[in-house]
Write an enzyme that holds these catalytic residues in place. Structure first.
Site, PDB file in Angstrom:
ATOM      1  N   GLY A   5     121.665 121.372 -29.952  1.00  0.00           N
ATOM      2  CA  GLY A   5     120.589 121.935 -29.112  1.00  0.00           C
ATOM      3  C   GLY A   5     119.203 121.615 -29.639  1.00  0.00           C
ATOM      4  O   GLY A   5     118.789 120.460 -29.691  1.00  0.00           O
ATOM      5  N   LYS A  58     130.131 115.840 -30.796  1.00  0.00           N
ATOM      6  CA  LYS A  58     128.910 115.970 -31.608  1.00  0.00           C
ATOM      7  C   LYS A  58     129.109 115.479 -33.045  1.00  0.00           C
ATOM      8  O   LYS A  58     128.271 114.754 -33.578  1.00  0.00           O
ATOM      9  CB  LYS A  58     128.443 117.432 -31.599  1.00  0.00           C
ATOM     10  CG  LYS A  58     127.922 117.861 -30.238  1.00  0.00           C
ATOM     11  CD  LYS A  58     127.755 119.364 -30.189  1.00  0.00           C
ATOM     12  CE  LYS A  58     127.111 119.801 -28.886  1.00  0.00           C
ATOM     13  NZ  LYS A  58     127.189 121.261 -28.702  1.00  0.00           N
ATOM     14  N   ALA A 100     115.942 114.399  -9.559  1.00  0.00           N
ATOM     15  CA  ALA A 100     117.102 114.325  -8.658  1.00  0.00           C
ATOM     16  C   ALA A 100     118.060 115.468  -8.941  1.00  0.00           C
ATOM     17  O   ALA A 100     118.353 115.772 -10.101  1.00  0.00           O
ATOM     18  CB  ALA A 100     117.829 112.994  -8.838  1.00  0.00           C
ATOM     19  N   VAL A 108     123.164 116.838 -29.774  1.00  0.00           N
ATOM     20  CA  VAL A 108     123.827 117.525 -30.901  1.00  0.00           C
ATOM     21  C   VAL A 108     122.956 118.690 -31.393  1.00  0.00           C
ATOM     22  O   VAL A 108     121.774 118.500 -31.694  1.00  0.00           O
ATOM     23  CB  VAL A 108     124.082 116.551 -32.084  1.00  0.00           C
ATOM     24  CG1 VAL A 108     124.844 117.260 -33.203  1.00  0.00           C
ATOM     25  CG2 VAL A 108     124.850 115.321 -31.631  1.00  0.00           C
ATOM     26  N   GLU A 150     129.942 124.370 -21.399  1.00  0.00           N
ATOM     27  CA  GLU A 150     130.098 123.141 -20.615  1.00  0.00           C
ATOM     28  C   GLU A 150     130.855 123.461 -19.329  1.00  0.00           C
ATOM     29  O   GLU A 150     131.432 124.541 -19.176  1.00  0.00           O
ATOM     30  CB  GLU A 150     130.904 122.104 -21.403  1.00  0.00           C
ATOM     31  CG  GLU A 150     130.265 121.651 -22.694  1.00  0.00           C
ATOM     32  CD  GLU A 150     128.920 120.992 -22.500  1.00  0.00           C
ATOM     33  OE1 GLU A 150     128.811 120.070 -21.691  1.00  0.00           O
ATOM     34  OE2 GLU A 150     127.955 121.405 -23.167  1.00  0.00           O
ATOM     35  N   VAL A 184     119.531 122.798 -18.348  1.00  0.00           N
ATOM     36  CA  VAL A 184     118.640 122.068 -19.260  1.00  0.00           C
ATOM     37  C   VAL A 184     117.483 121.429 -18.482  1.00  0.00           C
ATOM     38  O   VAL A 184     116.320 121.500 -18.909  1.00  0.00           O
ATOM     39  CB  VAL A 184     119.425 120.999 -20.062  1.00  0.00           C
ATOM     40  CG1 VAL A 184     118.493 120.276 -21.029  1.00  0.00           C
ATOM     41  CG2 VAL A 184     120.581 121.636 -20.830  1.00  0.00           C
ATOM     42  N   GLY A 194     121.464 126.310 -24.677  1.00  0.00           N
ATOM     43  CA  GLY A 194     120.556 127.115 -23.862  1.00  0.00           C
ATOM     44  C   GLY A 194     119.388 126.277 -23.378  1.00  0.00           C
ATOM     45  O   GLY A 194     119.046 125.250 -23.961  1.00  0.00           O
ATOM     46  N   ASP A 242     133.796 119.392 -27.275  1.00  0.00           N
ATOM     47  CA  ASP A 242     132.340 119.224 -27.365  1.00  0.00           C
ATOM     48  C   ASP A 242     131.926 119.042 -28.835  1.00  0.00           C
ATOM     49  O   ASP A 242     131.108 118.171 -29.159  1.00  0.00           O
ATOM     50  CB  ASP A 242     131.648 120.451 -26.742  1.00  0.00           C
ATOM     51  CG  ASP A 242     130.143 120.368 -26.832  1.00  0.00           C
ATOM     52  OD1 ASP A 242     129.538 119.583 -26.077  1.00  0.00           O
ATOM     53  OD2 ASP A 242     129.560 121.079 -27.685  1.00  0.00           O
TER      54      ASP A 242
END
Ligand code: NDP
Ligand code: HSE
Length: 440
Positions: free
Chosen positions: A134, A205, A43, A132, A190, A14, A310, A201
């Site tokens: 994407g 959400k 970072a 939540v 994940e 991401v 994605g 997951d």
């Protein structure tokens, strides 16, 4: 033009997607917002990790504290994930007076109230659109677009990895493990992917959506959760014969007290594999796509659809939060609703035992006279109504599947009846039970 400087923690799937999207459309954002958004530091854990998109080497550091403590950075984007170091990172950034944008639903689920309290104390916002569905702007839609509504029901296909796996199993008879490996390669899953396939997951959400919709923080431990490990090809085939598709569904539904014994109304918040009628729009949501079917008491039924995971879709959601943060800074004040407002005086998550639903049940039975009658008698004694039965033709004495479709029944009664049936000597394997949703 006003300048807003970003620091990003994490530059993986991401994070690199966000950097790439900013490179592509940063000028467009500036033109739309009247704010110049600059990347100042990113970072990462190790400089030489492979990344889906390159990140300028001169921006990178392996010391996250350099980011959160940089006085020139106004907005910190957390894309590290997990509930460990990410929590310290977010709390430190908030304490430093920085607005934080995160995609980390696991962190919000585990520590939402503490994090929102820290943001309020610091007088900044904590945004989480990407946590939540994407790229679908579902958080903003619930918070702002539907601000005048109560939410009788929200149904969501909220996990891209599970939907990708189930869709490919159904369409191609693909092997679970092979499709999961592909979902991992595509950056959907994940770490570890058990979080996806065990429904955790999705639990995070739907818990976040339920909290936002009902105005009290839903403790994710109260979210009844089942993943997709129990979904097999044979159930997909029987579901298809009956006119259904099996999806992992997150549900947040206002429910009345079900009986004199179940004392109060509440919100059912749960995740489980569900048979969805093929005629319902959610049945045709396939691949990595997510969808949320939101019922508002004023607006009626609405549908949101888009990529649920994605690098690019998620980057779009992260940058929309960055834009909100930039506008807050430009205006010197928050001009939208706060990201989360605990507005409900009290809220109750309805225990699963009290939830009433229709069911699909598959038994593996020895094909011999009287089996059907024995099972039906146990259901009848529990006041559980059968709506249809399928038994494919088999050979007497051999093991055959026996499928029951069940009318609305309380979950506790169903589980008790199945436990009794499972003890019959003619039952050859653990019964499989899925809910059937009619979206009434
Ligand atoms: P990745 O594993 O791809 O990226 C994690 C990043 O965090 C890596 O860049 C890693 O560095 C960095 N990192 C790890 N530990 C540290 C540390 N101590 N200090 C600095 N950086 C560190 O994860 P994703 O990008 O897939 O996910 C990020 C978040 O977004 C998670 O919360 C996830 O749940 C959420 N999310 C993911 C979606 C997806 O489709 N993947 C969609 C929606 C939300 P390095 O690169 O050097 O290893
Ligand atoms: N692993 C998650 C999914 C990423 O597959 O939906 C998006 O939140």
């Amino acid at each position: 033009m006003q300048q807003v400087n970003l620091g990003m923690l994490g530059g993986g799937t991401v994070g690199s997607g966000v950097f790439h999207a900013w490179q592509k459309n940063g000028a467009l954002l500036a033109a739309r917002l009247g704010v110049q958004i600059n990347f100042r530091k990113v970072a990462v854990k190790a400089f030489d990790e492979p990344r889906p998109y390159p990140i300028a080497r001169e921006l990178m550091t392996t010391d996250w504290q350099e980011v959160v403590n940089d006085p020139q950075i106004h907005v910190v984007i957390e894309l590290v994930g997990g509930t460990g170091i990410a929590k310290t990172m977010v709390l430190t950034a908030l304490t430093q007076g920085k607005t934080v944008v995160t995609a980390n639903k696991a962190l919000l689920s585990a520590h939402g109230p503490e994090l929102f309290a820290a943001a309020a104390k610091a007088g900044v916002n904590l945004y989480y659109e990407a946590s939540v569905c994407g790229g679908i702007p579902i958080i903003k839609s619930l918070r702002e677009g539907f601000v005048a509504n109560q939410f009788p029901a929200i149904y969501g296909i909220v996990n891209g990895t599970c939907n990708y796996i189930l869709s490919r199993m159904k369409a191609e008879g693909a092997d679970f493990g092979a499709v999961l490996a592909e979902a991992q390669k595509l950056g959907y899953a994940e770490t570890p992917p058990d979080l996806d396939i065990d429904g955790i997951d999705a639990q995070h959400k739907i818990g976040i959506l339920a909290s936002l919709a009902h105005g009290f923080w839903v403790d994710h431990h109260q979210v009844h959760t089942e993943g997709i490990r129990t979904v097999s090809k044979i159930d997909m085939e029987f579901a298809a014969k009956l006119g259904y598709t099996i999806k992992l569904l997150g549900i947040a539904k206002q429910s009345k007290a079900q009986s004199p014994k179940s004392k109060a109304a509440g919100v059912q918040v749960s995740v489980y594999p569900t048979l969805i009628p093929n005629a319902h729009v959610l049945a045709s949501v396939n691949g990595v796509f997510n969808a949320c079917f939101v019922r508002g008491d004023i607006v009626g039924d609405t549908l949101f659809y888009g990529r649920g995971a994605g690098k690019d879709a998620t980057a779009s959601a992260v940058l929309s939060d960055v834009a909100d943060a930039a506008l807050d800074l430009k205006n010197g004040a928050q001009v939208r609703l706060a990201p989360f407002v605990a507005h409900a005086k009290k809220g109750r998550v309805m225990p699963m035992d009290e939830v009433t639903s229709q069911y699909y049940v598959r038994f593996s039975v020895v094909d011999k006279p009287g089996v059907l009658a024995k099972i039906a008698a146990i259901f009848a004694a529990a006041k559980i109504g059968i709506s249809s039965v399928i038994q494919p033709e088999g050979h007497e004495g051999e093991s055959v599947p026996l499928i029951f479709m069940i009318h609305d029944a309380p979950n506790a009664a169903m589980r008790k009846a199945l436990a009794k049936i499972a003890k019959l000597p003619v039952i050859k394997a653990k019964p499989v039970m899925f809910r059937v949703e009619s979206f009434d």
